[in-house]
Design a protein around this motif. Structure first.
Motif, PDB file in Angstrom:
ATOM      1  N   LEU A 117      -1.492   3.225   4.033  1.00 51.34           N
ATOM      2  CA  LEU A 117      -0.987   4.311   3.203  1.00 51.34           C
ATOM      3  C   LEU A 117      -1.109   5.630   3.973  1.00 51.34           C
TER       4      LEU A 117
ATOM      5  N   LEU B 288       6.618  -3.978  -3.711  1.00 53.51           N
ATOM      6  CA  LEU B 288       6.467  -2.517  -3.592  1.00 53.51           C
ATOM      7  C   LEU B 288       7.827  -1.820  -3.707  1.00 53.51           C
TER       8      LEU B 288
ATOM      9  N   TRP C 174     -10.211  -0.737  -0.793  1.00 52.47           N
ATOM     10  CA  TRP C 174      -9.519   0.510  -0.436  1.00 52.47           C
ATOM     11  C   TRP C 174     -10.373   1.251   0.594  1.00 52.47           C
TER      12      TRP C 174
ATOM     13  N   THR D   7       1.702   3.630  -6.610  1.00 52.57           N
ATOM     14  CA  THR D   7       2.516   2.413  -6.478  1.00 52.57           C
ATOM     15  C   THR D   7       1.640   1.224  -6.081  1.00 52.57           C
ATOM     16  N   ILE D   8       0.704   1.447  -5.169  1.00 45.87           N
ATOM     17  CA  ILE D   8      -0.200   0.348  -4.772  1.00 45.87           C
ATOM     18  C   ILE D   8      -1.073  -0.051  -5.964  1.00 45.87           C
TER      19      ILE D   8
ATOM     20  N   ILE E   9       3.997   3.941   2.481  1.00 43.92           N
ATOM     21  CA  ILE E   9       3.259   2.679   2.595  1.00 43.92           C
ATOM     22  C   ILE E   9       3.978   1.868   3.670  1.00 43.92           C
TER      23      ILE E   9
ATOM     24  N   LEU F 179       0.084  -2.655  -8.388  1.00 47.65           N
ATOM     25  CA  LEU F 179       0.025  -4.089  -8.050  1.00 47.65           C
ATOM     26  C   LEU F 179      -1.088  -4.776  -8.838  1.00 47.65           C
TER      27      LEU F 179
ATOM     28  N   MET G 159      -8.745  -5.933  -4.445  1.00 49.47           N
ATOM     29  CA  MET G 159      -8.336  -4.978  -3.411  1.00 49.47           C
ATOM     30  C   MET G 159      -9.553  -4.238  -2.863  1.00 49.47           C
TER      31      MET G 159
ATOM     32  N   THR H 127      -0.046   5.992  -3.544  1.00 49.58           N
ATOM     33  CA  THR H 127      -1.288   5.397  -4.069  1.00 49.58           C
ATOM     34  C   THR H 127      -1.031   4.773  -5.437  1.00 49.58           C
TER      35      THR H 127
ATOM     36  N   MET I 196      -1.979  -3.333   3.899  1.00 48.20           N
ATOM     37  CA  MET I 196      -1.144  -2.166   3.604  1.00 48.20           C
ATOM     38  C   MET I 196      -1.747  -0.924   4.260  1.00 48.20           C
TER      39      MET I 196
ATOM     40  N   VAL J 130       3.877  -2.117   5.393  1.00 51.65           N
ATOM     41  CA  VAL J 130       3.325  -3.483   5.299  1.00 51.65           C
ATOM     42  C   VAL J 130       4.073  -4.395   6.272  1.00 51.65           C
TER      43      VAL J 130
ATOM     44  N   VAL K 116      -6.273  -2.206   1.790  1.00 45.73           N
ATOM     45  CA  VAL K 116      -5.426  -1.028   1.996  1.00 45.73           C
ATOM     46  C   VAL K 116      -6.201  -0.062   2.889  1.00 45.73           C
TER      47      VAL K 116
END
Ligand code: P1T
Length: 379
Positions: A190, A219, A139, A80-81, A208, A84, A137, A78, A188, A210, A168
């Motif tokens: 997760l 990523l 989520w 890491t996303i 993750i 972005l 984004m 999470t 994406m 993609v 995501v």
């Protein structure tokens, strides 16, 4: 290839040096180079490791993606996303979601200048009206933790694509056995691999998956730069766990339906939330986008007092009172004091999460024993 075959074979080939059928645990930090830059594709294990590579390929195949990335926990994935994003960006998230996800959004990334709005995604208009030119984004967690709401992934991705917004989907509760968000427009996927993918409550890990090459490159850069990677030993355990994903999920779904039906018929139970029930508001969407209704069941007792809720939880013998979910063994949890305690009470109440809710992760034991345990605990 179908999912059961992928679970066992994807990413896994006999070891090139020995022919070992199971991917070895490459417990090494580094790799010999003949001359600087002349190596076999591996330099340092934060960047690449053959055991992790096999798992990442397997995860990509299970989700019908192109690139899989494994992390040291679901939260590391999470994080890491979220990296972005840039200050000023906005994110629209489901208002019912894992407490730790809410916490990283509001306590770690909001102070860095990213704005989060938590909306009821049952209603597409609520998402639509939250969109601004700064929205980067959306989520989605579906089914949500712990209220098991089912969000229409395709409607969300169609709306997002009109605005160039990344979607995501946290697919932890459904798993790739029941649902593949990348096939219906998500950018994406997760996972808290800790749960059904690992399947045995012995590894904390995240992932993750993609399709897009550019997104994967960014990523991977973050994965290597920030370093939240899993150990080779944990990758081996998860590869082993995944081999039975399809078999386990079949049983999780069957047992959860039976447990949910038992609870629905019990005089001490007020209401039971299970997406497999026709009266569940998300049932039709679940039938459309999922291949089963999952192993999670939430319920509320007639007597909503803390004493009554806690005494049921304390009396359970086969169901262990513990955080987490998705292992072969059954667990019971009390979200408001355990997994969702980091969400303020007012926010939990706004999202419809009562303090009296009990969440069950229905395992793959013999279901009659699980029902007998619930029956004695309900007294
Ligand atoms: O625990 P970790 O592997 O870091 O994963 C975080 C996470 C992400 N997304 C969802 C939907 C989750 O449920 C979790 C973790 N959840 C629990 C520990 C729990 O008991 O709900």
């Amino acid at each position: 290839m179908k999912i059961g075959t992928k679970a066992i074979h994807a990413g896994v080939n006999p070891d090139p040096t020995t022919g070992a059928v199971m991917t070895p645990i490459y417990q090494t930090t580094t790799y010999a180079q003949k001359t600087p830059g002349d190596h076999k594709g591996y330099e340092y294990s934060r960047t690449h490791n053959p055991t992790r590579d096999a798992l990442e390929k397997n995860l990509a195949a299970l989700e019908n993606g192109k690139h899989g990335l494994a992390f040291s926990s679901g939260m590391a994935a999470t994080d890491t996303i979220a990296k972005l994003l840039e200050p000023g960006d906005e994110v629209i998230s489901t208002n019912d979601l894992y407490g730790g996800t809410y916490r990283i959004f509001t306590k770690v990334y909001e102070p860095l200048g990213i704005k989060f709005q938590f909306v009821d995604m049952d209603n597409l208009e609520d998402i639509s009206s939250a969109i601004s030119p700064k929205t980067k984004m959306i989520w989605v967690e579906t089914p949500t933790n712990p209220l098991l709401k089912v969000i229409d992934i395709r409607s969300v991705t169609e709306l997002a694509s009109q605005h160039g917004i990344l979607v995501v989907v946290d697919n932890t509760f459904a798993t790739p056995y029941l649902q593949n968000p990348l096939d219906i427009g998500a950018d994406m996927v997760l996972h808290s691999v800790t749960k059904y993918l690992g399947g045995h409550s012995d590894v904390v890990m995240g992932a993750i998956v993609v399709k897009d090459d550019e997104l994967a490159e960014r990523l991977s850069f973050l994965q290597n730069s920030c370093g939240g990677i899993p150990s080779p030993n944990d990758c081996f355990l998860v590869l082993r766990g995944i081999k039975t994903l399809h078999i386990r999920l079949e049983r999780h779904c069957q047992n959860a339906m039976k447990v949910a039906e038992f609870l629905k018929g019990h005089s001490k139970v007020d209401r039971v939330i299970y997406p497999g029930f026709k009266e569940h508001p998300g049932h039709e969407i679940a039938k459309k986008q999922m291949r089963g209704f999952g192993g999670m069941v939430s319920f509320v007792l007639q007597d909503e007092s803390q004493d009554s809720v806690f005494s049921v939880l304390e009396r359970l013998k086969l169901f262990t009172l513990a955080e987490s979910l998705g292992g072969v063994e059954s667990l019971a949890g009390h979200p408001s004091t355990m997994t969702h305690a980091s969400i303020p009470k007012e926010e939990r109440e706004k999202a419809g999460l009562p303090d009296s809710l009990i969440r069950l992760s229905v395992g793959i034991e013999d279901v009659d024993d699980l029902i007998a345990d619930l029956n004695q605990a309900l007294g």
